[in-house]
Design an enzyme around this catalytic site. Structure first.
Site, PDB file in Angstrom:
ATOM      1  N   HIS A 165     -90.870  10.203  39.241  1.00  0.00           N
ATOM      2  CA  HIS A 165     -92.057  10.627  39.985  1.00  0.00           C
ATOM      3  C   HIS A 165     -91.703  11.112  41.395  1.00  0.00           C
ATOM      4  O   HIS A 165     -92.577  11.597  42.117  1.00  0.00           O
ATOM      5  CB  HIS A 165     -93.139   9.530  40.000  1.00  0.00           C
ATOM      6  CG  HIS A 165     -92.953   8.442  40.992  1.00  0.00           C
ATOM      7  ND1 HIS A 165     -92.382   7.223  40.676  1.00  0.00           N
ATOM      8  CD2 HIS A 165     -93.279   8.364  42.308  1.00  0.00           C
ATOM      9  CE1 HIS A 165     -92.368   6.462  41.750  1.00  0.00           C
ATOM     10  NE2 HIS A 165     -92.908   7.129  42.766  1.00  0.00           N
ATOM     11  N   ASP A 171     -89.396   6.313  34.077  1.00  0.00           N
ATOM     12  CA  ASP A 171     -89.482   6.849  35.442  1.00  0.00           C
ATOM     13  C   ASP A 171     -88.085   6.858  36.073  1.00  0.00           C
ATOM     14  O   ASP A 171     -87.751   6.004  36.898  1.00  0.00           O
ATOM     15  CB  ASP A 171     -90.460   5.987  36.253  1.00  0.00           C
ATOM     16  CG  ASP A 171     -90.823   6.622  37.593  1.00  0.00           C
ATOM     17  OD1 ASP A 171     -90.492   7.802  37.802  1.00  0.00           O
ATOM     18  OD2 ASP A 171     -91.445   5.915  38.415  1.00  0.00           O
ATOM     19  N   SER A 207     -90.219   4.053  46.685  1.00  0.00           N
ATOM     20  CA  SER A 207     -90.003   4.560  45.331  1.00  0.00           C
ATOM     21  C   SER A 207     -88.657   5.223  45.170  1.00  0.00           C
ATOM     22  O   SER A 207     -88.181   5.917  46.071  1.00  0.00           O
ATOM     23  CB  SER A 207     -91.062   5.601  44.981  1.00  0.00           C
ATOM     24  OG  SER A 207     -92.168   4.972  44.457  1.00  0.00           O
ATOM     25  N   GLY A 208     -88.076   5.035  43.989  1.00  0.00           N
ATOM     26  CA  GLY A 208     -86.799   5.648  43.683  1.00  0.00           C
ATOM     27  C   GLY A 208     -85.624   4.824  44.156  1.00  0.00           C
ATOM     28  O   GLY A 208     -84.492   5.042  43.732  1.00  0.00           O
TER      29      GLY A 208
HETATM   30  N1  ARG Z   1     -94.985   4.539  43.879  1.00  0.00           N
HETATM   31  C1  ARG Z   1     -94.547   4.061  45.148  1.00  0.00           C
HETATM   32  C2  ARG Z   1     -93.752   5.139  45.869  1.00  0.00           C
HETATM   33  O1  ARG Z   1     -93.877   6.289  45.512  1.00  0.00           O
HETATM   34  C3  ARG Z   1     -93.840   2.749  45.037  1.00  0.00           C
HETATM   35  C4  ARG Z   1     -94.796   1.671  44.790  1.00  0.00           C
HETATM   36  C5  ARG Z   1     -94.166   0.368  44.591  1.00  0.00           C
HETATM   37  N2  ARG Z   1     -95.216  -0.588  44.549  1.00  0.00           N
HETATM   38  C6  ARG Z   1     -95.023  -1.882  44.539  1.00  0.00           C
HETATM   39  N3  ARG Z   1     -96.064  -2.653  44.591  1.00  0.00           N
HETATM   40  N4  ARG Z   1     -93.816  -2.375  44.492  1.00  0.00           N
HETATM   41  O2  ARG Z   1     -93.144   4.931  46.898  1.00  0.00           O
END
Ligand code: ARG
Length: 252
Positions: free
Chosen positions: A65, A111, A205-206
């Site tokens: 993503h 992902d 993320s990532g």
């Molecule tokens: N989707 C988020 C990002 O793009 C990361 C979210 C992680 N969430 C969590 N509760 N650990 O950075």
């Protein structure tokens, strides 16, 4: 009895406030600069938007993503402060951004994405790849604690990234489907704190979840951040070691 109860309530409240007013990543600490040697910052127009993990001198793994056209992104290694030029940064263009063929952007299943750097990174005291496990390695012990790191938001309702790299220790949470009513696939694992307050969050993320020195997870998703009933969800990297090796082998 009444006093004791009051004291207990106060203590619980104090702990809850301390946990939920958590600092960076959520509830973590600034790392010793350059101690997380495999940590990558993925940037768009020189602005950090996702984390990544160096796994080979020329390859970084991240979340699907986090995909953007490879010509528009850069990978920064040996980074600590996003706002200062500290002189150790290694900045790379990306020649390929390869998303898993079965990535589902609605369920976040698979992902995972691989980025090929335009040239290999200089491995040194600040830059070293993380280790991947083989399918033959013993399964992850659910009592293990893991470390997740990133420049993600520092407060639950904040939209400001952290300026410096933060990390927090989290526990692998079994039975995660109980919290997420069946949305956790075989390719995901959950980690957090039983009492909440410790988690990755937007902007992380990532990035890497490292357990016992191995890359076990990629920050993927969650409902909110640091909520005791909704732990962070990570891509289960073990399931992709074959795919990773295949992609790297066919794109050398
Ligand atoms: N989707 C988020 C990002 O793009 C990361 C979210 C992680 N969430 C969590 N509760 N650990 O950075």
């Amino acid at each position: 009895m009444g006093q004791c109860f009051k004291a207990t309530v106060l203590l619980v409240l104090a702990l809850a406030v301390r946990e939920s007013s958590g600092q960076r990543i959520i509830g973590g600490q600034e790392v010793v600069p350059y101690s997380i040697k495999y940590q990558a910052s993925i940037q768009y127009n020189r602005v950090h938007y996702c984390g990544g993990t160096l796994i080979r001198p020329q390859w970084v793994v991240s979340a699907a993503h986090c995909w953007r056209p490879s010509s528009l992104i850069q990978v920064v290694l040996s980074e600590h402060s996003l706002v200062l030029e500290e002189g150790f940064e290694q900045i790379f263009n990306v020649s390929k951004a390869l998303v898993h063929y079965n990535y589902n952007y609605q369920t976040f299943n698979n992902d995972i994405m691989l980025l090929k750097l335009a040239e290999p990174a200089q491995l040194n005291a600040n830059v070293q790849p993380a280790t991947l496990l083989e399918d033959t390695d013993p399964p992850l012990n659910s009592s293990v604690s893991c470390t997740v790191s990133g420049w993600g938001v520092t407060r639950i309702y904040s939209s400001y990234l952290s300026q410096v790299l933060y990390a927090v220790v989290v526990n692998v949470m079994p039975n995660c489907n109980f919290y997420y009513y069946g949305k956790i696939t075989e390719n995901m694992l959950c980690a957090g704190s039983r009492f909440g307050g410790k988690d990755s969050c937007q902007g992380d993320s990532g990035g890497p979840l490292i357990c016992d020195g191995n890359l076990e997870g990629i920050v993927s998703w969650g409902i909110g951040c640091a909520n005791p009933y909704f732990p962070g969800v990570y891509t289960k990297v073990r399931n992709y070691t074959k795919w990773i090796k295949w992609v790297i082998g066919t794109n050398e």
